[in-house]
Design an enzyme around this catalytic site. Structure first.
Site, PDB file in Angstrom:
ATOM      1  N   ASN A 149     -19.210  12.016  25.872  1.00  0.00           N
ATOM      2  CA  ASN A 149     -18.702  12.365  24.550  1.00  0.00           C
ATOM      3  C   ASN A 149     -17.175  12.383  24.567  1.00  0.00           C
ATOM      4  O   ASN A 149     -16.548  12.171  25.609  1.00  0.00           O
ATOM      5  CB  ASN A 149     -19.227  13.738  24.114  1.00  0.00           C
ATOM      6  CG  ASN A 149     -20.476  13.642  23.262  1.00  0.00           C
ATOM      7  OD1 ASN A 149     -20.549  12.826  22.339  1.00  0.00           O
ATOM      8  ND2 ASN A 149     -21.461  14.458  23.564  1.00  0.00           N
ATOM      9  N   ASP A 168     -18.017  17.884  22.112  1.00  0.00           N
ATOM     10  CA  ASP A 168     -18.779  16.747  21.601  1.00  0.00           C
ATOM     11  C   ASP A 168     -17.812  15.618  21.239  1.00  0.00           C
ATOM     12  O   ASP A 168     -16.856  15.366  21.972  1.00  0.00           O
ATOM     13  CB  ASP A 168     -19.645  17.185  20.421  1.00  0.00           C
ATOM     14  CG  ASP A 168     -20.915  16.356  20.301  1.00  0.00           C
ATOM     15  OD1 ASP A 168     -20.815  15.132  20.084  1.00  0.00           O
ATOM     16  OD2 ASP A 168     -22.014  16.925  20.423  1.00  0.00           O
ATOM     17  N   GLU A 212     -23.881  11.127  14.065  1.00  0.00           N
ATOM     18  CA  GLU A 212     -22.929  10.741  15.127  1.00  0.00           C
ATOM     19  C   GLU A 212     -22.154   9.490  14.719  1.00  0.00           C
ATOM     20  O   GLU A 212     -22.490   8.809  13.760  1.00  0.00           O
ATOM     21  CB  GLU A 212     -23.667  10.448  16.438  1.00  0.00           C
ATOM     22  CG  GLU A 212     -23.558  11.537  17.501  1.00  0.00           C
ATOM     23  CD  GLU A 212     -22.163  11.669  18.110  1.00  0.00           C
ATOM     24  OE1 GLU A 212     -21.213  11.020  17.610  1.00  0.00           O
ATOM     25  OE2 GLU A 212     -22.012  12.418  19.072  1.00  0.00           O
TER      26      GLU A 212
END
Length: 295
Positions: free
Chosen positions: A148, A199, A18
């Site tokens: 997100n 995401d 991430e």
């Protein structure tokens, strides 16, 4: 689904890759494996990758200046000394709760950081999206399950975000001088019922939003009107976040993950957890430096 040239930047298999970001001043890209408490640094020109252990879970890094970085972690915001890796707590989250951790985030052109928090087990509506600049922190969106897709238009007048649990990509008018909301969120793209979950995201130099689709093996490009105009394949089922990298900001780094995959899933998928560089034929914009301290 469109196939573009790509290379593997890192063979390291991330549990939850991430938070990629590129620092033009150093030519380095940074990202995390949140759950395994690791920080990655890649020299994009050389193709070399360094992995560092962290003492806590972290998810976002933003350069402050040549010597310091702002790090969003499980219990607050830290200043990281780039040369030594030393971490100093700058601002705890006001609702400090050991059941929460940081997740997606990005710096607005004004230097303000938007950062999301969420439950470690994705407890429903346990998280929030926060605004931080020059020592001040404000909760701007409470009751978020999985924050997100935080990103901003090149002029700083529009912000985007999602709650992956709900499947709506939101847009909101912003004050370009502060990065604070100047109106109520409106639906930018409705992904409810679609394959995979929205995401992490980033905006390119043309003002289009690129959003990774967890469970969809792709990154989607959305026009400023909200229309989905491209879908680019990623060779992993769980792409998590894109970022533009390189001297010309013309390559897309995409992190991926294995969270939630069984051994059988991994055996059937060669690309899980790796970090990729995609040639999407579009350039990004330089990430702003974070304004962590009052002037």
């Amino acid at each position: 689904m469109e196939q573009v040239p790509l290379t593997i930047l890192s063979e390291h298999r991330c549990h939850l890759g991430e938070g990629p970001v590129y620092d033009p001043a150093t030519g380095s890209a940074w990202w995390f494996d949140i759950l395994e408490r690791k920080l990655f640094e890649a020299d994009i020109a050389a193709g070399s990758v360094t992995v560092r252990d962290l003492p806590l879970m972290a998810s976002v890094l933003a350069p402050i200046d040549e010597a310091r970085q702002l790090l969003a972690a499980e219990n607050g915001l830290y200043v990281r000394e780039a040369a030594t890796g030393t971490l100093t707590l700058l601002q705890a989250f006001p609702d400090a709760d050991p059941r929460l951790r940081s997740n997606d985030g990005r710096v607005h052109p004004s230097g303000a950081l938007w950062i999301g928090t969420m439950g470690r087990k994705a407890e429903e509506k346990a998280g929030s999206i926060w605004w931080f600049r020059e020592g001040e922190i404000r909760r701007i969106y409470p009751g978020v399950t999985i924050p997100n897709a935080i990103c901003f238009s090149p002029d700083g007048r529009t912000g985007y975000w999602t709650d992956t649990n709900e499947g709506i990509l939101w847009r909101v008018d912003l004050d370009p001088e502060t990065g604070l909301p100047a109106g109520e969120p409106a639906i930018f793209f409705d992904h409810r019922g679609g394959v995979g979950g929205l995401d992490g995201a980033v905006v390119d130099a043309e003002g289009h939003v690129w959003c990774a689709r967890w469970g969809g093996s792709c990154v989607d490009r959305y026009a400023p009107t909200g229309a989905r105009v491209r879908t680019v394949r990623v060779p992993a089922s769980r792409p998590s976040c894109p970022a533009f990298v390189g001297a010309n900001l013309d390559r897309m780094l995409v992190t991926t993950a294995s969270e939630g995959m069984s051994d059988e899933d991994k055996a059937a998928e060669d690309g899980w957890g790796r970090t990729y560089l995609l040639d999407v034929g579009v350039a990004g914009i330089p990430e702003p430096r974070a304004k962590a301290f009052s002037s």
